[in-house]
Design an enzyme around this catalytic site. Structure first.
Site, PDB file in Angstrom:
ATOM      1  CB  CYS A 151     -12.068 -22.436 -16.003  1.00  0.00           C
ATOM      2  SG  CYS A 151     -10.455 -22.851 -15.786  1.00  0.00           S
ATOM      3  CG  HIS A 178      -5.385 -21.280 -13.651  1.00  0.00           C
ATOM      4  ND1 HIS A 178      -5.487 -22.377 -12.625  1.00  0.00           N
ATOM      5  CD2 HIS A 178      -6.185 -21.081 -14.613  1.00  0.00           C
ATOM      6  CE1 HIS A 178      -6.844 -23.055 -13.581  1.00  0.00           C
ATOM      7  NE2 HIS A 178      -6.902 -22.068 -14.730  1.00  0.00           N
ATOM      8  CB  THR A 181      -5.647 -27.105 -11.003  1.00  0.00           C
ATOM      9  OG1 THR A 181      -4.403 -27.647 -12.005  1.00  0.00           O
ATOM     10  CG2 THR A 181      -5.442 -25.967 -11.824  1.00  0.00           C
ATOM     11  NE  ARG A 196       1.107 -27.632 -15.196  1.00  0.00           N
ATOM     12  CZ  ARG A 196       0.109 -27.783 -15.925  1.00  0.00           C
ATOM     13  NH1 ARG A 196      -0.296 -26.418 -17.152  1.00  0.00           N
ATOM     14  NH2 ARG A 196      -1.286 -28.331 -15.443  1.00  0.00           N
ATOM     15  CB  THR A 209      -2.743 -21.418 -20.485  1.00  0.00           C
ATOM     16  OG1 THR A 209      -4.240 -21.113 -21.178  1.00  0.00           O
ATOM     17  CG2 THR A 209      -2.271 -20.497 -21.486  1.00  0.00           C
TER      18      THR A 209
END
Length: 327
Positions: A151, A178, A181, A196, A209
């Site tokens: 994306c 961002h 997710t 993360r 990324t």
């Protein structure tokens, strides 16, 4: 004649693709089948009730092995091995499980009889990685397994191509702000990366990324000139690209904004002081925030654009499938 598509993997992107196709019209694309290992009742429920986009305004039902949405019948299967199905009537499988980066997994659609496969994410083993507005003119009929990149790459690459064409790119830095997710935990939990592994909705998380690497693949002529990173933030949808570049020519803000406004296609624009939630369900790959454009006295150009990382990307999946079907 419509391009017949099967969706393998009915997660966030798979469901968004189907919603986009049925909401806005998929043009030359017809979604005729969905395969997912979830129970049919769960697949129907998660399509009908969506925490990001809201409930489906029409009817959703299960009838004799089919998902029926507003009278449109879509055959629904639950095969763990896609190759076990008969997809000989399918032109393109949209591989949306998140596992399609592995060529052997993506090839299951071909083994099932489909003509081609479009992967909803990066793949180093795909025949071609395509981004509309950046390199789609190079997509050819010989490309049977195609990656739709990410994306963020879909947001970044058309913008960089425009800047390179208009003023030339010497070097630059991109930060994607961002939304979180499904790859992040809701509470702290061990993972492959320390940052993360933290609760997604409670902190801003600096991370990597894939867009910077994929940008070099999609636009090899500027390989190595732009680096990038990500900060995952506690919102559920809509992300942003913050791009700063040194250009060979030195345009002023008015000149830059005029070019952005005239770009069209997958590059949208707004001259309003919007926030992320205002951009939900925008179909463009990136929506440039013209009030955020800046040029320093030393010639640094700063550009800022929003992108709905689910809805915009889902629309590009439909667009690319239509393009593939026409080749």
């Amino acid at each position: 004649m419509a391009v017949r598509v099967a969706i393998n993997g009915f997660g966030r992107i798979g469901r968004s693709v189907l919603r986009a196709a049925l909401s806005d019209g998929a043009g030359d694309v017809e979604i005729v089948a969905v395969n997912d290992i979830a129970k049919p009742e769960m697949a129907a429920y998660l399509f009908e009730y969506d925490s990001t986009f809201g409930p489906w305004k029409g009817s959703v039902a299960l009838e004799n092995g089919a998902l029926v949405i507003d009278g449109v019948r879509i055959r629904l299967t639950g095969a763990r091995d896609l190759a076990s199905l008969d997809l000989s009537d399918i032109d393109i499988v949209m591989e949306c499980t998140g596992l399609g980066g592995e060529r052997s997994f993506a090839e299951a659609g071909l083994r099932a009889g489909a003509k081609r496969v479009l992967v909803s994410g990066p793949s180093d083993t795909a025949d071609f990685t395509v981004v509309l507005g950046a390199n789609d003119e190079k997509l050819g009929p010989e490309h049977r397994i195609v990656s739709n990149a990410s994306c963020t790459t879909n947001a970044l690459a058309p913008l960089v191509r425009l800047v390179e064409a208009e003023w030339g790119v010497e070097t630059g830095w991109m930060t994607t702000i961002h939304c979180y997710t499904g790859s992040q935990p809701t509470i702290d939990a061990p993972g492959a990366e320390y940052a993360r592994s933290r609760a997604a909705a409670l902190s801003m998380v600096p991370t990597t990324t894939s867009a910077q690497r994929l940008l070099d693949v999609v636009l090899p002529g500027i390989a190595g000139r732009i680096e990038g990173a990500a900060v995952r933030v506690p919102v559920a949808s809509v992300s942003a690209v913050d791009l700063t570049v040194m250009t060979r020519a030195r345009p002023d803000v008015a000149t830059v904004n005029a070019a952005l406004a005239a770009a069209g296609g997958v590059i949208g624009r707004t001259d309003r002081p919007l926030v992320s939630s205002d951009l939900r369900a925008r179909p463009e790959s990136i929506v440039m925030a013209l009030p955020e454009t800046r040029v320093t006295s030393g010639g640094l150009l700063r550009l800022f654009g929003w992108y709905d990382n689910e809805w915009g990307f889902a629309n590009r999946m439909l667009d690319v499938a239509a393009r593939m079907g026409s080749l």
